[in-house]
Design a protein around this motif. Sequence first.
Motif, PDB file in Angstrom:
ATOM      1  N   ALA A 125      -0.407  -6.232  16.547  1.00 60.69           N
ATOM      2  CA  ALA A 125      -0.899  -5.476  16.421  1.00 60.69           C
ATOM      3  C   ALA A 125      -0.988  -5.519  14.592  1.00 60.69           C
ATOM      4  CB  ALA A 125      -1.136  -4.366  16.797  1.00 60.69           C
ATOM      5  N   SER A 131       2.166   5.874  -0.188  1.00 57.17           N
ATOM      6  CA  SER A 131       1.863   5.446  -1.974  1.00 57.17           C
ATOM      7  C   SER A 131       1.076   4.094  -2.135  1.00 57.17           C
ATOM      8  CB  SER A 131       2.864   5.370  -3.081  1.00 57.17           C
ATOM      9  OG  SER A 131       4.043   4.616  -2.859  1.00 57.17           O
ATOM     10  N   SER A 132       0.649   3.725  -0.417  1.00 53.47           N
ATOM     11  CA  SER A 132      -0.268   2.763  -0.176  1.00 53.47           C
ATOM     12  C   SER A 132      -1.065   3.404   0.645  1.00 53.47           C
ATOM     13  CB  SER A 132       0.192   1.427   0.617  1.00 53.47           C
ATOM     14  OG  SER A 132       1.132   2.411   1.873  1.00 53.47           O
ATOM     15  N   SER A 163       4.971   6.555   9.226  1.00 52.77           N
ATOM     16  CA  SER A 163       4.873   6.636   7.559  1.00 52.77           C
ATOM     17  C   SER A 163       5.559   7.691   6.751  1.00 52.77           C
ATOM     18  CB  SER A 163       3.754   5.587   7.326  1.00 52.77           C
ATOM     19  OG  SER A 163       3.646   4.398   7.176  1.00 52.77           O
ATOM     20  N   GLY A 164       5.793   7.482   5.959  1.00 52.41           N
ATOM     21  CA  GLY A 164       5.825   9.126   4.644  1.00 52.41           C
ATOM     22  C   GLY A 164       5.590   9.096   3.746  1.00 52.41           C
ATOM     23  N   GLN A 212       0.253   1.468  -5.008  1.00 58.64           N
ATOM     24  CA  GLN A 212       1.774   0.893  -6.089  1.00 58.64           C
ATOM     25  C   GLN A 212       2.510   0.996  -4.760  1.00 58.64           C
ATOM     26  OE1 GLN A 212       0.576   4.292  -7.465  1.00 58.64           O
ATOM     27  NE2 GLN A 212      -0.975   3.379  -9.370  1.00 58.64           N
ATOM     28  N   THR A 228      -3.260   1.927   6.445  1.00 55.62           N
ATOM     29  CA  THR A 228      -4.315   2.254   8.541  1.00 55.62           C
ATOM     30  C   THR A 228      -3.242   3.193   8.759  1.00 55.62           C
ATOM     31  OG1 THR A 228      -3.557   0.296   9.589  1.00 55.62           O
ATOM     32  CG2 THR A 228      -5.387  -0.635   8.212  1.00 55.62           C
ATOM     33  N   ALA A 274       3.288   3.507  13.525  1.00 57.20           N
ATOM     34  CA  ALA A 274       3.720   2.510  14.485  1.00 57.20           C
ATOM     35  C   ALA A 274       4.878   3.057  13.300  1.00 57.20           C
ATOM     36  CB  ALA A 274       3.343   1.466  14.040  1.00 57.20           C
ATOM     37  N   GLY A 323      -2.382  -3.422  11.009  1.00 56.44           N
ATOM     38  CA  GLY A 323      -3.677  -3.106  10.039  1.00 56.44           C
ATOM     39  C   GLY A 323      -3.691  -3.541   9.176  1.00 56.44           C
ATOM     40  N   ALA A 324      -3.281  -2.997   8.102  1.00 56.71           N
ATOM     41  CA  ALA A 324      -3.791  -3.508   6.380  1.00 56.71           C
ATOM     42  C   ALA A 324      -2.471  -4.637   6.138  1.00 56.71           C
ATOM     43  CB  ALA A 324      -3.799  -2.094   5.536  1.00 56.71           C
ATOM     44  N   GLY A 325      -1.470  -4.877   6.685  1.00 61.78           N
ATOM     45  CA  GLY A 325      -0.716  -5.514   6.138  1.00 61.78           C
ATOM     46  C   GLY A 325       0.186  -5.026   4.936  1.00 61.78           C
ATOM     47  N   THR A 326       0.016  -4.283   5.144  1.00 63.29           N
ATOM     48  CA  THR A 326       0.660  -3.605   3.775  1.00 63.29           C
ATOM     49  C   THR A 326       3.053  -2.974   3.996  1.00 63.29           C
ATOM     50  OG1 THR A 326       0.683  -0.858   3.890  1.00 63.29           O
ATOM     51  CG2 THR A 326      -0.734  -2.304   2.312  1.00 63.29           C
ATOM     52  N   GLY A 327       3.032  -3.673   5.338  1.00 65.52           N
ATOM     53  CA  GLY A 327       4.150  -2.959   6.045  1.00 65.52           C
ATOM     54  C   GLY A 327       4.993  -3.480   4.683  1.00 65.52           C
ATOM     55  N   ASN A 378       0.267   4.190   9.930  1.00 64.17           N
ATOM     56  CA  ASN A 378       1.349   4.444   9.441  1.00 64.17           C
ATOM     57  C   ASN A 378       1.958   4.988  10.593  1.00 64.17           C
ATOM     58  OD1 ASN A 378      -0.860   6.424   7.362  1.00 64.17           O
ATOM     59  ND2 ASN A 378       0.131   4.690   7.403  1.00 64.17           N
ATOM     60  N   ALA A 418      -2.287   1.441  19.876  1.00 57.40           N
ATOM     61  CA  ALA A 418      -3.382   2.062  19.698  1.00 57.40           C
ATOM     62  C   ALA A 418      -4.196   2.147  18.956  1.00 57.40           C
ATOM     63  CB  ALA A 418      -2.718   3.353  18.110  1.00 57.40           C
TER      64      ALA A 418
HETATM   65  C1  LIG Z   1       2.718  -1.087  -2.649  1.00 55.73           C
HETATM   66  C2  LIG Z   1       2.983  -0.564  -1.316  1.00 55.73           C
HETATM   67  C3  LIG Z   1       3.464   0.838  -0.816  1.00 55.73           C
HETATM   68  C4  LIG Z   1       4.029   1.754   0.128  1.00 55.73           C
HETATM   69  N1  LIG Z   1       4.228   2.714   0.607  1.00 55.73           N
HETATM   70  C5  LIG Z   1       4.918   3.467   1.395  1.00 55.73           C
HETATM   71  C6  LIG Z   1       5.237   4.552   1.271  1.00 55.73           C
HETATM   72  O1  LIG Z   1       5.063   5.180   0.065  1.00 55.73           O
HETATM   73  N2  LIG Z   1       6.076   5.329   2.340  1.00 55.73           N
HETATM   74  C7  LIG Z   1       6.032   4.803   3.192  1.00 55.73           C
HETATM   75  O2  LIG Z   1       5.867   4.877   4.325  1.00 55.73           O
HETATM   76  N3  LIG Z   1       5.694   3.148   3.682  1.00 55.73           N
HETATM   77  C8  LIG Z   1       4.998   2.837   2.213  1.00 55.73           C
HETATM   78  N4  LIG Z   1       4.987   1.856   2.289  1.00 55.73           N
HETATM   79  C9  LIG Z   1       4.620   0.738   3.829  1.00 55.73           C
HETATM   80  C10 LIG Z   1       3.455   0.317   4.680  1.00 55.73           C
HETATM   81  O3  LIG Z   1       2.255   0.688   3.587  1.00 55.73           O
HETATM   82  C11 LIG Z   1       3.291   1.153   5.663  1.00 55.73           C
HETATM   83  O4  LIG Z   1       5.134   1.213   5.990  1.00 55.73           O
HETATM   84  C12 LIG Z   1       2.375   1.673   6.061  1.00 55.73           C
HETATM   85  O5  LIG Z   1       1.726   2.411   7.389  1.00 55.73           O
HETATM   86  C13 LIG Z   1       1.685  -0.332   6.785  1.00 55.73           C
HETATM   87  O6  LIG Z   1       0.294   0.077   7.262  1.00 55.73           O
HETATM   88  P1  LIG Z   1      -0.783  -0.892   7.756  1.00 55.73           P
HETATM   89  O7  LIG Z   1      -1.854  -0.963   8.243  1.00 55.73           O
HETATM   90  O8  LIG Z   1      -0.272  -1.927   6.357  1.00 55.73           O
HETATM   91  O9  LIG Z   1       0.247  -1.595   8.899  1.00 55.73           O
HETATM   92  P2  LIG Z   1       1.238  -2.954   8.971  1.00 55.73           P
HETATM   93  O10 LIG Z   1       2.023  -3.094   8.360  1.00 55.73           O
HETATM   94  O11 LIG Z   1      -0.167  -4.290   9.073  1.00 55.73           O
HETATM   95  O12 LIG Z   1       1.298  -3.327  10.460  1.00 55.73           O
HETATM   96  C14 LIG Z   1       2.552  -1.906  10.419  1.00 55.73           C
HETATM   97  C15 LIG Z   1       3.280  -1.996  11.822  1.00 55.73           C
HETATM   98  O13 LIG Z   1       1.730  -1.224  12.215  1.00 55.73           O
HETATM   99  C16 LIG Z   1       1.919  -1.740  13.913  1.00 55.73           C
HETATM  100  N5  LIG Z   1       0.195  -1.464  13.572  1.00 55.73           N
HETATM  101  C17 LIG Z   1      -0.484  -1.878  12.568  1.00 55.73           C
HETATM  102  N6  LIG Z   1      -1.319  -1.078  13.603  1.00 55.73           N
HETATM  103  C18 LIG Z   1      -1.139  -0.989  14.739  1.00 55.73           C
HETATM  104  C19 LIG Z   1      -2.090  -0.425  15.543  1.00 55.73           C
HETATM  105  N7  LIG Z   1      -3.020   0.660  16.265  1.00 55.73           N
HETATM  106  N8  LIG Z   1      -0.803  -0.072  17.362  1.00 55.73           N
HETATM  107  C20 LIG Z   1      -0.210  -0.936  17.465  1.00 55.73           C
HETATM  108  N9  LIG Z   1       0.908  -1.024  16.475  1.00 55.73           N
HETATM  109  C21 LIG Z   1       0.070  -1.403  15.160  1.00 55.73           C
HETATM  110  C22 LIG Z   1       1.635  -4.033  13.023  1.00 55.73           C
HETATM  111  O14 LIG Z   1       2.554  -3.940  14.805  1.00 55.73           O
HETATM  112  C23 LIG Z   1       3.030  -3.665  12.704  1.00 55.73           C
HETATM  113  O15 LIG Z   1       4.671  -3.349  13.170  1.00 55.73           O
HETATM  114  C24 LIG Z   1       4.124   0.774   1.067  1.00 55.73           C
HETATM  115  C25 LIG Z   1       3.797  -0.642   1.358  1.00 55.73           C
HETATM  116  C26 LIG Z   1       3.435  -0.494   0.077  1.00 55.73           C
HETATM  117  C27 LIG Z   1       2.982  -2.793  -0.297  1.00 55.73           C
END
Ligand SMILES: Cc1cc2nc3c(=O)[nH]c(=O)nc-3n(C[C@H](O)[C@H](O)[C@H](O)COP(=O)(O)OP(=O)(O)OC[C@H]3O[C@@H](n4cnc5c(N)ncnc54)[C@H](O)[C@@H]3O)c2cc1C
Length: 500
Positions: free
Chosen positions: A80, A145-146, A160-161, A498, A151, A157, A82-86, A155, A221
């Motif tokens: 799965a 902060s993302s 997130s904090g 950021q 998404t 999965a 979301g936004a690929g910010t992991g 968060n 989810a």
């Molecule tokens: C600039 C920047 C700042 C950031 N700041 C923070 C911060 O302050 N705190 C923090 O905790 N993290 C931070 N992050 C990390 C990231 O943003 C978090 O981990 C965020 O929760 C990832 O969300 P996403 O939608 O991008 O998920 P993705 O990167 O797309 O996926 C993350 C994980 O979630 C899983 N996933 C996604 N959607 C689902 C679903 N529907 N069901 C089951 N699994 C799913 C994916 O398989 C993957 O394992 C930051 C990242 C960047 C690039």
Amino acid sequence: MDAQAAADRRRKLDAVLADLRRECGPSLRVLAVAAERRAYETDALTSHRVLPGLVLLPADRSQVAPIVRACLRHGVPYVARGAGTGLSGGALPTESGVVIALAKLNRILDVDPDRMVAVVEPGATNLSISAAVAGYGLYYAPDPSSQVVCTIGGNVAENSGGAHCLKYGFTSHHVLAVETVLPDGSTVVLGSDDIEAPCYDAPGYDLRGVFVGAEGTCGVATRIAVRLLRKPEVVRTLVADFPDVPSACETVSAVIAAGIVPAAIEMMDNLAIRACEDAVHAGYDREAAASLIIELDGPGEECAELFEQVSALCSEHACTRLRIAADDAERAAIWAGRKAAFAAMGRLSPEFLLQDGVVPRTRLAEALAGIADLSSAAGLRVANVFHAGDGNLHPLVLYRESDGEGPAAEALAAAIAELCVALGGSLSGEHGIGVDKACSMPKMFSPADLTAMDRLRAAFDPSGLCNPNKVFPTPALCGEARGGAYQPHPLEETGKIQRW
Ligand SMILES: Cc1cc2nc3c(=O)[nH]c(=O)nc-3n(C[C@H](O)[C@H](O)[C@H](O)COP(=O)(O)OP(=O)(O)OC[C@H]3O[C@@H](n4cnc5c(N)ncnc54)[C@H](O)[C@@H]3O)c2cc1C
């Protein structure tokens, strides 16, 4: 990959696609061309890249279960997204697998201001939830902060904090129920019988708790019920400067020991302060050895009293300057400096590695002294800017690739992670294990621990197709080169998000 394996892989993906065209019709968006799939080959841990076999974008959440069932039927792995910010490679695909990209499922489905609950789709961005409920004086508390783009599915999965999770808790404290497509293709609600009227303490095993933070390895989810909070009456922010790092660390412990739980306590060391001040001109003291940003919120009277106590504790611990934000504009400037920290590192070094580890709050001074020792032994500078209240360190190892310092920076970052574990802390505070730290898991967990976790995962996913090669060390993963230089996410470059 030999020709036979490639043909076999293609045949399975074609079979998945044929099934889905029948079951879901043309509204299921399919990206089969390599140029389109390329956008999904990495998350924000850009040192790891794999071109996925197929990318599917469900238009409706009812399409998720058929996708999972088709993958199971044909033995195709899936992840799965979301936004690929992991930042740990959690959404890294496999060559033979499918990416289920959930960005289109981004609706806020229901808001119940009386029960203070919202039900949302997984692709809804973190900030869109707060925006949707702001009119009721409510908000969704966890604030990575993302948050403009990440998404709620991601968060959940990653559990997130964010800066304000010290007082309000991480994602797991705010998710009441998760509708999930399990790896066998069935749909269940974890945490409650009814996702539209979730209960706060469901009986039985806390399977919702297992799912949150499982890094997408236990299912997909499709709907999430989140707890909302009332916006605080008052918010007050200060910056306290210290002549040395231990005094700042002791202040953090003293504040918490006094029974005060600020909304946030963030810390920066001198390298970080200088970089941020030069970048943003937030009014930080460039000569301070360390600064704390402390924010309190709540009812006006209580906040005022606690603010006095915090100020007094700072002074008792050798604080050299106490700057109190006079208004919202000054508060915003103080936070802008902190939020610019990672971007500002470019002023100090062309490359850096970002670590994410945790130590018990009472051992912060020891951890920072240990990092300083490791840093001088390696001959590389480390800047520290982090969530001090949670003991969640984000050391930035500065290096120059052109001077051949890459391997030493890698080794130093790994040594810092091991130091955190040795001090009784953790390999990751908020960014997850993913592929990035899977090989370090044995540093923290015994073989018996890892086997127990793997059995739990297998209870959800006996086929092993749901986000494989994550969290657990595997020979394939651990044979690969690790990590790489910091590279900004494209949205960081546009200034939308950021990293801090
Ligand atoms: C600039 C920047 C700042 C950031 N700041 C923070 C911060 O302050 N705190 C923090 O905790 N993290 C931070 N992050 C990390 C990231 O943003 C978090 O981990 C965020 O929760 C990832 O969300 P996403 O939608 O991008 O998920 P993705 O990167 O797309 O996926 C993350 C994980 O979630 C899983 N996933 C996604 N959607 C689902 C679903 N529907 N069901 C089951 N699994 C799913 C994916 O398989 C993957 O394992 C930051 C990242 C960047 C690039």
